[in-house]
Design a protein around this motif. Structure first.
Motif, PDB file in Angstrom:
ATOM      1  N   ARG A  41     -11.918   3.863   2.245  1.00  0.00           N
ATOM      2  CA  ARG A  41     -11.352   4.146   1.148  1.00  0.00           C
ATOM      3  C   ARG A  41     -12.695   4.921   0.370  1.00  0.00           C
ATOM      4  O   ARG A  41     -12.437   5.799  -0.423  1.00  0.00           O
ATOM      5  N   MET A  42     -13.829   4.331   0.614  1.00  0.00           N
ATOM      6  CA  MET A  42     -14.999   5.074   0.118  1.00  0.00           C
ATOM      7  C   MET A  42     -15.166   6.573   0.543  1.00  0.00           C
ATOM      8  O   MET A  42     -15.476   7.268   0.126  1.00  0.00           O
ATOM      9  N   ALA A  43     -14.872   6.760   1.807  1.00  0.00           N
ATOM     10  CA  ALA A  43     -14.750   8.092   2.227  1.00  0.00           C
ATOM     11  C   ALA A  43     -13.796   9.016   1.603  1.00  0.00           C
ATOM     12  O   ALA A  43     -14.287   9.965   1.089  1.00  0.00           O
ATOM     13  N   ASP A  79      -7.677  -9.275  -2.073  1.00  0.00           N
ATOM     14  CA  ASP A  79      -8.504  -8.360  -2.106  1.00  0.00           C
ATOM     15  C   ASP A  79      -8.689  -8.160  -0.543  1.00  0.00           C
ATOM     16  O   ASP A  79      -9.857  -7.984   0.169  1.00  0.00           O
ATOM     17  N   SER A  80      -7.471  -8.548   0.195  1.00  0.00           N
ATOM     18  CA  SER A  80      -7.658  -8.276   1.639  1.00  0.00           C
ATOM     19  C   SER A  80      -7.756  -6.798   2.217  1.00  0.00           C
ATOM     20  O   SER A  80      -8.173  -6.602   3.118  1.00  0.00           O
ATOM     21  N   PHE A  81      -7.405  -5.967   1.314  1.00  0.00           N
ATOM     22  CA  PHE A  81      -7.180  -4.429   1.585  1.00  0.00           C
ATOM     23  C   PHE A  81      -8.193  -3.818   0.243  1.00  0.00           C
ATOM     24  O   PHE A  81      -7.844  -4.175  -0.640  1.00  0.00           O
ATOM     25  N   ASP A  82      -8.997  -2.802   0.627  1.00  0.00           N
ATOM     26  CA  ASP A  82      -9.799  -2.329  -0.433  1.00  0.00           C
ATOM     27  C   ASP A  82      -9.160  -1.541  -1.399  1.00  0.00           C
ATOM     28  O   ASP A  82      -9.567  -1.263  -2.500  1.00  0.00           O
ATOM     29  N   ASP A  83      -8.016  -0.922  -1.178  1.00  0.00           N
ATOM     30  CA  ASP A  83      -6.999  -0.457  -2.435  1.00  0.00           C
ATOM     31  C   ASP A  83      -5.794  -0.569  -1.724  1.00  0.00           C
ATOM     32  O   ASP A  83      -5.281  -0.884  -0.441  1.00  0.00           O
ATOM     33  N   ILE A 108      -0.102 -15.602   4.542  1.00  0.00           N
ATOM     34  CA  ILE A 108      -0.127 -15.336   3.392  1.00  0.00           C
ATOM     35  C   ILE A 108      -1.136 -14.549   2.774  1.00  0.00           C
ATOM     36  O   ILE A 108      -2.092 -14.853   2.883  1.00  0.00           O
ATOM     37  N   TRP A 109      -0.767 -13.457   1.952  1.00  0.00           N
ATOM     38  CA  TRP A 109      -1.354 -12.288   1.441  1.00  0.00           C
ATOM     39  C   TRP A 109      -1.381 -12.861  -0.060  1.00  0.00           C
ATOM     40  O   TRP A 109      -0.278 -12.539  -0.832  1.00  0.00           O
ATOM     41  N   VAL A 110      -2.402 -13.373  -0.756  1.00  0.00           N
ATOM     42  CA  VAL A 110      -2.363 -13.567  -2.296  1.00  0.00           C
ATOM     43  C   VAL A 110      -2.925 -12.334  -2.955  1.00  0.00           C
ATOM     44  O   VAL A 110      -3.616 -11.669  -2.272  1.00  0.00           O
ATOM     45  N   ALA A 111      -2.175 -11.998  -3.930  1.00  0.00           N
ATOM     46  CA  ALA A 111      -2.385 -10.524  -4.613  1.00  0.00           C
ATOM     47  C   ALA A 111      -3.890 -10.660  -5.171  1.00  0.00           C
ATOM     48  O   ALA A 111      -3.990 -11.839  -6.022  1.00  0.00           O
ATOM     49  N   GLY A 112      -4.470  -9.639  -5.160  1.00  0.00           N
ATOM     50  CA  GLY A 112      -5.903  -9.423  -5.610  1.00  0.00           C
ATOM     51  C   GLY A 112      -5.966  -8.096  -6.610  1.00  0.00           C
ATOM     52  O   GLY A 112      -5.061  -7.463  -6.624  1.00  0.00           O
ATOM     53  N   ASN A 113      -7.128  -8.224  -7.257  1.00  0.00           N
ATOM     54  CA  ASN A 113      -7.252  -6.972  -8.166  1.00  0.00           C
ATOM     55  C   ASN A 113      -7.259  -5.460  -7.428  1.00  0.00           C
ATOM     56  O   ASN A 113      -6.862  -4.516  -8.010  1.00  0.00           O
ATOM     57  N   HIS A 114      -7.693  -5.566  -6.059  1.00  0.00           N
ATOM     58  CA  HIS A 114      -7.743  -4.465  -5.401  1.00  0.00           C
ATOM     59  C   HIS A 114      -6.372  -4.023  -4.738  1.00  0.00           C
ATOM     60  O   HIS A 114      -6.032  -2.941  -4.418  1.00  0.00           O
ATOM     61  N   ALA A 118       2.337  -6.073  -2.728  1.00  0.00           N
ATOM     62  CA  ALA A 118       2.316  -6.644  -1.163  1.00  0.00           C
ATOM     63  C   ALA A 118       2.339  -5.602  -0.345  1.00  0.00           C
ATOM     64  O   ALA A 118       2.841  -4.387  -0.266  1.00  0.00           O
ATOM     65  N   PRO A 119       1.338  -5.726   0.901  1.00  0.00           N
ATOM     66  CA  PRO A 119       1.296  -4.627   1.882  1.00  0.00           C
ATOM     67  C   PRO A 119       2.555  -4.871   2.613  1.00  0.00           C
ATOM     68  O   PRO A 119       3.141  -5.938   3.064  1.00  0.00           O
ATOM     69  N   ASP A 120       2.920  -3.613   3.107  1.00  0.00           N
ATOM     70  CA  ASP A 120       4.083  -3.648   4.050  1.00  0.00           C
ATOM     71  C   ASP A 120       3.461  -3.670   5.705  1.00  0.00           C
ATOM     72  O   ASP A 120       3.659  -2.603   6.288  1.00  0.00           O
ATOM     73  N   ILE A 121       3.249  -4.906   5.912  1.00  0.00           N
ATOM     74  CA  ILE A 121       2.375  -5.255   7.173  1.00  0.00           C
ATOM     75  C   ILE A 121       2.756  -6.584   7.850  1.00  0.00           C
ATOM     76  O   ILE A 121       2.195  -6.776   8.757  1.00  0.00           O
ATOM     77  N   GLY A 122       3.790  -7.149   7.341  1.00  0.00           N
ATOM     78  CA  GLY A 122       4.091  -8.480   7.610  1.00  0.00           C
ATOM     79  C   GLY A 122       3.553  -9.478   6.719  1.00  0.00           C
ATOM     80  O   GLY A 122       2.789  -9.193   6.166  1.00  0.00           O
ATOM     81  N   GLY A 123       3.686 -10.743   7.129  1.00  0.00           N
ATOM     82  CA  GLY A 123       3.213 -11.912   6.162  1.00  0.00           C
ATOM     83  C   GLY A 123       4.076 -11.895   4.706  1.00  0.00           C
ATOM     84  O   GLY A 123       4.999 -11.251   4.709  1.00  0.00           O
ATOM     85  N   THR A 124       3.685 -12.873   4.109  1.00  0.00           N
ATOM     86  CA  THR A 124       4.415 -13.251   2.920  1.00  0.00           C
ATOM     87  C   THR A 124       3.284 -13.093   1.694  1.00  0.00           C
ATOM     88  O   THR A 124       2.450 -13.325   1.727  1.00  0.00           O
TER      89      THR A 124
END
Length: 225
Positions: A41-43, A79-83, A108-114, A118-124
């Protein structure tokens, strides 16, 4: 690996040196702020370049916790993913590693500010998770009911060593709430003397330092001007 057991609202929890939280009775492993894809993301945005292996380093550490504890559920506290674009940019080996870790357990992916979507990668995907006396969310609410577990702030506290003062990631908790350290590699941190953290905790709050082994110290209060 030396853990630190403690109790929050009747739940017997364990702070792991890795920065993960283990709730053995419920079979729940909880981590906060993985920030997967931070270097990408930074690059992409023209920021400071970071070593490109940070995502794999974070997942390898998480995989080691899962292998050691065999949790029934894994809760990632936002904030499991940087964006929002990171999940689509993950390469196949990373996707395979994540899929292997998710297999056979609730994830479970809890929603973060980043990563509010929901990510399309499995899980809830969930906004927050209530289990027994505890509620798991990304950002602490100032007037939350007792039993809140959150992340977001990447808390750190300074300790003195033979080499001088260093900042160590830490759990912070009192009798009502707990904030986890960031689990991700190269995530930075917020000093526990900051207003944002000081105002959330009672006078009995402590910091559980992570590293080779956990160590508990009182939450250092900011000195008055």
């Amino acid at each position: 690996m030396t853990d630190t057991p403690f109790t929050l609202c009747g739940a017997s929890l364990t702070a792991r040196p890795s920065g993960a939280l283990w709730w053995a009775e419920a079979g729940i492993l909880c981590v906060a702020d993985l920030h997967l894809g931070r270097s990408e993301r930074m690059a992409r945005r023209g920021g400071t370049l970071l070593p490109p292996y940070e995502t794999r380093a974070t997942l390898d550490r998480l995989e080691a916790e899962i292998a050691a504890l065999d949790p029934r559920s894994v809760i990632c506290l936002g904030d499991s993913f940087d964006d929002q674009r990171v999940p689509d940019a993950l390469d196949e080996p990373v996707r395979w590693q994540l899929g292997t870790m998710m297999s056979g357990r609730r994830w479970i992916w809890v929603a973060g500010n980043h990563d509010p979507q929901a990510p399309d990668i499995g899980g809830t995907a969930m906004e927050e998770v209530a289990r027994g006396p505890l509620t798991f969310r990304h950002i602490a609410l100032p007037r939350a009911a007792a039993g809140e577990v959150s992340g977001h702030y990447h808390p750190k506290t300074r300790v003195r060593t033979r080499a001088g003062a260093v900042a160590r990631p830490c759990f912070v908790h009192d009798s009502r709430r707990l904030i986890l350290p960031a689990f991700g590699t190269y995530t930075g941190g917020l000093n526990c003397t900051s207003d944002a953290l000081q105002t959330l905790f009672e006078d009995d709050a402590v910091c559980i330092l992570t590293g080779n082994a956990t160590t508990t110290v009182p939450l250092r209060r900011r000195e008055s001007a």
